[in-house]
Design an enzyme around this catalytic site. Structure first.
Site, PDB file in Angstrom:
ATOM      1  N   GLU A 237       0.806  -1.214   0.000  1.00 22.59           N
ATOM      2  CA  GLU A 237       0.000   0.000   0.000  1.00 22.59           C
ATOM      3  C   GLU A 237       0.843   1.270   0.000  1.00 22.59           C
ATOM      4  O   GLU A 237       0.741   2.098   0.897  1.00 22.59           O
ATOM      5  CB  GLU A 237      -0.950  -0.018   1.205  1.00 22.59           C
TER       6      GLU A 237
ATOM      7  N   GLU B  19      -4.261  -9.974   0.247  1.00 20.51           N
ATOM      8  CA  GLU B  19      -5.003  -9.942   1.509  1.00 20.51           C
ATOM      9  C   GLU B  19      -6.463 -10.259   1.184  1.00 20.51           C
ATOM     10  O   GLU B  19      -7.020  -9.698   0.237  1.00 20.51           O
ATOM     11  CB  GLU B  19      -4.927  -8.562   2.182  1.00 20.51           C
TER      12      GLU B  19
END
Lengths: 310, 629
Positions: B469, B537
């Protein structure tokens, strides 16, 4: 049968029950001399918000059910003797009875109007058999103007903390969308464990259960010195049921931000569930539980189970 | 060289005086030492250190590192330990936002303005606490006359190091080892090592992981003596023939040699100890094994983590052992095949993975051997075959445990800059770093190099991950270029590929997403997919969760290009404290320490509770991960 002014007594060999006329349910369930009820069973409309419920705004959307759960009360009671509806035996009508009234089958039906806008109807009926077994039947009338239900069932609050429970169902804590890993079998659980989620939330549900036996060894009766274990059994009636057996109501779980904030465990709360919402899991900040694991309010829910001396 | 506190502000200064990153091989003097994993070349400096805390750089003690400094007023602290656990600084949990949110206005140097050097942003910051450490030690007598270095396995987030008053260097990357040569300044008798650790530096922009924000020396500190002829870096490259039957082994080393006439004995044995390769060569610039053939090799995999044993013994000219380096390696092949399917040893690979933060509720990211071994047992018991080291390199032992247990590893860099590009849920990369800001590039490529050099020989590692991220830009592209240059045997992963499609072809071998719904995955795979799909994820297991896993598992049989994923995540991050009301041990999370802004219970997403007991959802993982094992 005891046609009292405040309620109906139903007794037999090693059991005696009292159905209260103003308190929305069965007030006393004495089996082999031991009281099994702390307060009258009520319909369940709420589960303590899970992290995923919070993340996707479910609690806001379904908040009406919180009040409906917390403050449910019946507005009408019907009695059937040997399958025949009788005129409600309020005073002075009940002066015609005696201390020698007998029946093969007694059914007491509590009618609830949900505290929602709009309202809908729920019935909980208890049918007592000569051997003391109670067939409980629960019906929710669908209303598609209402939001999805968090849960639906009947909550029994027992006077003291259970020593444990035993069930014939699936291993572990299971939900409709998380039960594939549950292994069928008979399981013994010691005490009333609350799953250690960081923030207390709905927990301890067991899907696809054939029977549940709760064991206690204490009562609130000051003259009862015995610590001999005694049991009650919930048995499926046709379809398997879901249940949780915890020391707390969903409102108590809802209010705590940490496990240590929960009250000291002192009672047993058995929830027999006819409908369970999935827990979801795609993410925790917006995604809803998958559609097939919702409890749509527009659909009737009908289920039953039997309570029996174990 | 003089230390400069302004380095804290400068993204271009991230390693000063440090030894180059190298492989994590250990070296011993005898087979007995190997058996006991107790190298006489290592002297641990773990234990009690002297310590002073300052709430910010302006209040720190000047010249505490001087040789004649009187440290009698210092407290004591344990090493390794987070300074917060020692009670000096507040616990603080926050997810994507920076910990200074609502308190200090900060924009990364050069990100909005090429003339903005960010001077004083951290070096003069009121929210930048400082830990000053002093360790007095006497050198193991056996280390006398040897080169000796100090190795810090993990220090958050920026540190300056001195020995006996001499400045040695400066390090940032918190989760890989930092080594400094002590040799020139060692003295007879007592030596004084001084370490100054800052909670914030430009590294804080790059280390915005979803976790409790700690600082201090949180992994082992060791003195390491160097034999007269020493393998400084070891590179083992086992490859397989196209039919996967035969192996070829290449080995190279970087050497430091201070003794002539040394001889290297190189052997390779199978798991039963049968010697398959044996060579003796003079020690020069490199000890090499060149294209050594291994007929009919036993492949390495999750179910059969078969490892070969490479041993290099270096003797002096009289036959005395100088060092022995053992390393286990495996033959396996990771590829994306012509059908864009992820394969392992020629067969489709399904990742039944989890993300794992390092966590212990009593010590934070200071994890014990027991913790790591317990986690491996949990993996094996529940059909978990892969781990993503989110979002930083782990304790060295973890990779070794993954090797011997056949856990596939996505080895992720220490990088997350979420707070620079996502705000109130919207993608808003106006001041994203590293982005394409030139002054931030070297720091992130260095992180990629540290990760690679330390871990390159591990059989378990099949993917390098550029970080988490951090959006996408030229700097992250440069990280991928680094990996592609040094390692053709593994794949590169980065999820930011979906945030900025401009970099789609240059930052990830996968279409990687997080928390995509099953329908979104189908949508990608039904529409001329370019790459295999992986979920870095998924199944956010916060609280009572993990419902609906079936919808993901069902994709596996339908879509060969679906490679599975890594559940978020392995263990709740909560801290065990004594309840102030009942005195009982309880678990606390973000916001429970007057820490603001916080993301509160959002750190509780594990398959395990923070006390390492299983959540009820684990049986579901075991079931579904058992379907394609």
């Amino acid at each position: 049968m005891i046609y009292s002014d405040g309620g109906l007594g139903v007794g037999g060999d090693n059991f005696h029950y009292i159905f209260n006329y103003t308190r929305s349910g069965i007030e006393s369930m004495v089996i082999n001399g031991k009281e099994w009820l702390y307060r009258e069973p009520k319909p369940i409309f709420w589960r303590a918000t899970t992290d995923n419920d919070r993340g996707n705004g479910f609690s806001q959307k379904s908040v009406q059910w919180y009040g409906a759960d917390m403050f449910a009360s019946a507005d009408k009671v019907d009695i059937k003797i040997n399958d025949q509806l009788i005129e409600f035996p309020s005073a002075p009508l009940n002066n015609k009875y005696s201390n020698h009234e007998y029946a093969d089958k007694v059914e007491v039906i509590y009618h609830f109007t949900t505290l929602t806008t709009p309202t809908t109807d729920v019935e909980i009926s208890y049918t007592v058999m000569p051997d003391g077994d109670i067939a409980v039947h629960v019906h929710y009338t669908g209303n598609d103007q209402l939001p999805d239900l968090p849960a639906f069932g009947v909550r029994f609050v027992m006077p003291t903390l259970a020593a444990g429970f035993q069930y014939d169902g699936l291993s572990g804590e299971t939900y409709p969308d998380r039960m594939a890993g549950g292994i069928p079998g008979e399981y013994q659980v010691d005490g009333l464990p609350v799953t250690n989620y960081m923030v207390p939330q709905d927990c301890g549900v067991h899907m696809a259960t054939k029977s549940l036996t709760v064991t206690r060894n204490t009562t609130k009766d000051n003259s009862d010195k015995s610590s001999t274990p005694f049991k009650i059994k919930f048995v499926n009636d046709g379809q398997p049921f879901a249940f949780s057996c915890l020391p707390y109501t969903s409102e108590e779980l809802e209010n705590a931000t940490h496990q240590e904030e929960l009250p000291l465990p002192r009672r047993t709360v058995v929830s027999i569930l006819g409908a369970v919402r999935g827990v979801g899991g795609i993410d925790s900040w917006g995604r809803d539980v998958e559609e097939q694991y919702h409890i749509p309010a527009g659909k009737d829910i009908d289920f039953g189970f039997r309570i029996t001396k174990s | 060289m003089e230390p400069d506190i302004k380095w804290l502000d400068d993204p271009e200064t991230f390693r000063v005086g440090m030894l180059p990153a190298h492989s994590d091989h250990r070296f011993y003097r005898s087979p007995d030492e190997i058996r006991n994993d107790d190298s006489s070349f290592v002297q641990s400096l773990n234990g009690q250190w002297q310590f002073a805390f300052a709430k910010d750089p302006m209040h720190r003690i000047q010249h505490f590192y001087d040789a004649d400094f009187d440290a009698s007023s210092f407290d004591e602290i344990k090493v390794p330990e987070h300074i917060e656990f020692a009670g000096y600084d507040k616990f603080h949990y926050i997810n994507t936002m920076y910990p200074w949110e609502g308190k200090i206005y900060r924009r990364p140097a050069y990100a909005l303005d090429q003339n903005d050097k960010g001077e004083g942003m951290f070096s003069e910051a009121p929210d930048n606490p400082v830990g000053q450490y002093i360790k007095k030690f006497e050198l193991n007598p056996a280390f006398k006359d040897k080169k000796v270095r100090v190795c810090f396995d993990g220090v958050e987030k920026a540190m300056y190091v001195w020995l006996n008053g001499h400045f040695l260097g400066y390090a940032e990357d918190s989760f890989t080892p930092s080594e400094f040569d002590l040799t020139p300044y060692l003295q007879e008798g007592e030596n004084t090592l001084a370490v100054e650790v800052f909670k914030l530096s430009t590294a804080a922009f790059l280390e915005d992981q979803d976790m409790f924000r700690f600082f201090g020396i949180f992994r082992d500190v060791s003195l390491i003596a160097q034999p007269e002829a020493h393998i400084e870096d070891l590179s083992i490259k086992p490859t397989l023939s196209d039919d996967l039957k035969d192996g070829t082994l290449n080995v190279e080393t970087k050497m430091t040699v201070n003794k002539s006439g040394a001889v290297a004995k190189v052997t390779v044995s199978d798991a039963d100890g049968n010697q398959l390769y044996n060579d003796t060569q003079p020690v020069t610039d490199s000890i090499t094994v060149k294209d050594a053939p291994f007929k009919g090799v036993h492949l390495y995999s999750n179910h059969d983590p078969y490892l070969y044993q490479l041993t290099i013994e270096i003797d002096d000219k009289d036959g005395n052992v100088l060092e022995i380096v053992p390393y286990k390696f495996g033959f396996r092949k990771i590829e994306i095949n012509q059908d864009k399917v992820l394969t392992y040893n020629g067969k489709r690979l399904v990742i039944n993975g989890v993300n794992r933060h390092e966590w212990d509720c009593d010590s934070g990211r200071v994890v014990s051997v027991d913790d790591m071994e317990a986690d491996i047992r949990t993996f094996k018991a529940n059909n978990i075959n892969a781990v993503r080291t989110c979002h930083y390199p782990d304790h060295k032992l973890w990779y070794h445990l993954c090797d011997i247990n056949g856990i596939y590893v996505m080895a992720e860099n220490n990088l997350e800059s979420h707070g620079t590009w996502q705000k109130l849920g919207a993608v808003e990369p106006s001041y994203n770093v590293p982005g394409s800001v030139p002054q931030w590039k070297a720091a992130v490529v260095d992180r990629a190099r540290n990760n690679y050099e330390m871990l390159k020989n591990h059989a378990s590692i099949i993917f390098w991950s550029l970080g988490n991220e951090s959006y996408a830009g030229d700097d992250i592209q440069a990280m991928q270029e680094f990996y592609k240059r040094v390692d053709p045997t593994r794949l590169v992963h980065y999820e930011g590929v979906v945030q900025n499609r401009k970099y789609e072809d240059v930052i990830s071998d996968f279409e990687s997403r997080m928390y995509a719904s099953p329908d979104e995955i189908k949508d990608y795979l039904d529409n001329h997919p370019k790459k295999p799909f992986i979920l870095c994820e998924y199944m956010h297991d916060m609280g009572n969760s993990l419902g609906g896993m079936k919808s993901y598992i069902d994709l596996i049989d339908k879509y060969p290009m679906y490679s599975g994923g890594f559940i978020w995540d392995f263990i709740d991050q909560a801290i065990r404290v004594n309840d102030e009301v009942t005195g009982q041990k309880v678990l606390r999370y973000g916001g429970d320490f007057d820490d603001r802004m916080s993301d509160y219970e959002f750190s509780g997403d594990g398959l395990m509770f923070a006390d390492r007991t299983e959540k009820p959802a684990m049986q579901e993982v075991k079931y579904y991960y058992g379907q394609h094992k």
